[in-house]
Design a protein around this motif. Sequence first.
Motif, mmCIF file in Angstrom:
data_model
loop_
_atom_site.group_PDB
_atom_site.id
_atom_site.type_symbol
_atom_site.label_atom_id
_atom_site.label_comp_id
_atom_site.label_asym_id
_atom_site.label_seq_id
_atom_site.Cartn_x
_atom_site.Cartn_y
_atom_site.Cartn_z
ATOM 1 N N GLN A 169 15.058 20.443 17.868
ATOM 2 C CA GLN A 169 13.595 20.469 17.812
ATOM 3 C C GLN A 169 12.934 19.297 18.519
ATOM 4 O O GLN A 169 11.741 19.345 18.800
ATOM 5 N N LEU A 215 12.539 31.267 16.634
ATOM 6 C CA LEU A 215 13.018 30.041 16.012
ATOM 7 C C LEU A 215 14.353 30.320 15.334
ATOM 8 O O LEU A 215 14.555 31.396 14.768
ATOM 9 N N ILE A 246 6.467 25.063 18.397
ATOM 10 C CA ILE A 246 6.561 26.342 17.695
ATOM 11 C C ILE A 246 5.529 27.328 18.226
ATOM 12 O O ILE A 246 5.807 28.527 18.378
ATOM 13 N N GLN A 299 4.818 21.468 15.780
ATOM 14 C CA GLN A 299 3.979 22.661 15.700
ATOM 15 C C GLN A 299 3.589 23.150 17.091
ATOM 16 O O GLN A 299 3.550 24.364 17.347
ATOM 17 N N VAL A 349 10.812 24.381 6.933
ATOM 18 C CA VAL A 349 9.970 24.697 8.094
ATOM 19 C C VAL A 349 8.783 25.563 7.669
ATOM 20 O O VAL A 349 7.633 25.310 8.040
ATOM 21 N N ILE A 383 4.104 29.215 10.621
ATOM 22 C CA ILE A 383 4.960 30.148 11.327
ATOM 23 C C ILE A 383 4.286 31.514 11.299
ATOM 24 O O ILE A 383 4.200 32.145 10.239
ATOM 25 N N LEU A 434 12.175 33.881 12.531
ATOM 26 C CA LEU A 434 12.877 32.655 12.159
ATOM 27 C C LEU A 434 14.230 33.065 11.575
ATOM 28 O O LEU A 434 14.308 33.637 10.484
#
Length: 368
Positions: free
Chosen positions: A85, A136, A130, A127, A147, A153, A159
């Motif tokens: 990340q 993800l 993302i 963020q 998360v 999200i 995810l």
Amino acid sequence: MPALFIDAERLRDLNSGLGQVCLHLGHELVHQRPDGREGEPWNLTFLVPKGKSGVFGDSVNYIEASWRRKLWIPGQYDVWHCLHQDSVYLPRPSQSAKLMLTIYDLNFLERADYSAAKKARRVAQLQRKINRASLLTAGSAFTASVVKEHLHIPKTLPLKVVYTGVAVNPNNTPDKLPADSPIAQFTQSSFFLFVGVIHPKKNVHTLLPLLEAFPDYRLVLAGPDRHPYAQHIREQAEKLGVADRLLMPGAVDEATKLWLYAHCEAFLFPSLTEGFGLPVAEAMTFGKPVFISNLTSLPEVGGNEAYYFENFEPENMAKVLHDGLHDFGQNPLREDRLRRRAAGFSWPSVAKEYWALYKELADGKRIL
């Protein structure tokens, strides 16, 4: 042919968990490389540190990392995979690559030395990544839950949990260590083992009273020890009068690590926060009893085969260790069950999961 870009820049530190992920996953992805829609194999490009071109063979492409590459990386890709990340190598808006972002942990949220403002900045940085991602992946179900708790999200953003693989092979364990090795001399007596960075989050100071409770055992804490916490451990051992039964050799090479796993009586890992807990799975590969905390992702690794510290009071930890060693000695099937559980965390299976996701992204399929 479909094109895949993989950020493996963390190969620059092979002693780190991320360095090992880049190395072993990269090799396995090349090994399993499938054909694309038109029958030609996928085109793979790895971002690697300077001097590491060729690490995955001659059948793939390499781009060496530099400050310029943080601004611009040439080429067009169908899928762009950031293996962690904190990557600073992202596709430009003009590139049509679908971004896959892997998140191994948000351990910084638990760091007492980080201000609330610094934590907020790191959350905001993540963020933004993302917001650009098409998929993800998280290194554990626990990490996925954190998360979801701390970041936004979208419901349309998949995810997925993809665990880490274990690369250690007990068959590669050396028969013995050099006779003049401090580790070889120290481990002539029965010993407990911890492997990992010597850092407050690893909570290893709680292991020192166990040397009082188990006077016939020694303790090896193997791992990078540059943090001031390591000196605190040494000072505490002196105060408790157990310094002569504690060895902190710093980071050890792969052969020495294998030897330590093979010869320890038990593996102790009282960590407070983990994105996965790879050393636990490595010790289980050797069929060793593992005594771990019941926090964060560790129960996902140990399952029903580990023994758990429910708190870190010395009396409780000593009882868990005493009872667990007795149970392990009385159960001849336990060793094999530990090995079987560890075998479920393999790099071939991890790479297979990733290739399935790459193909779905490249084909524009909806990932459930």
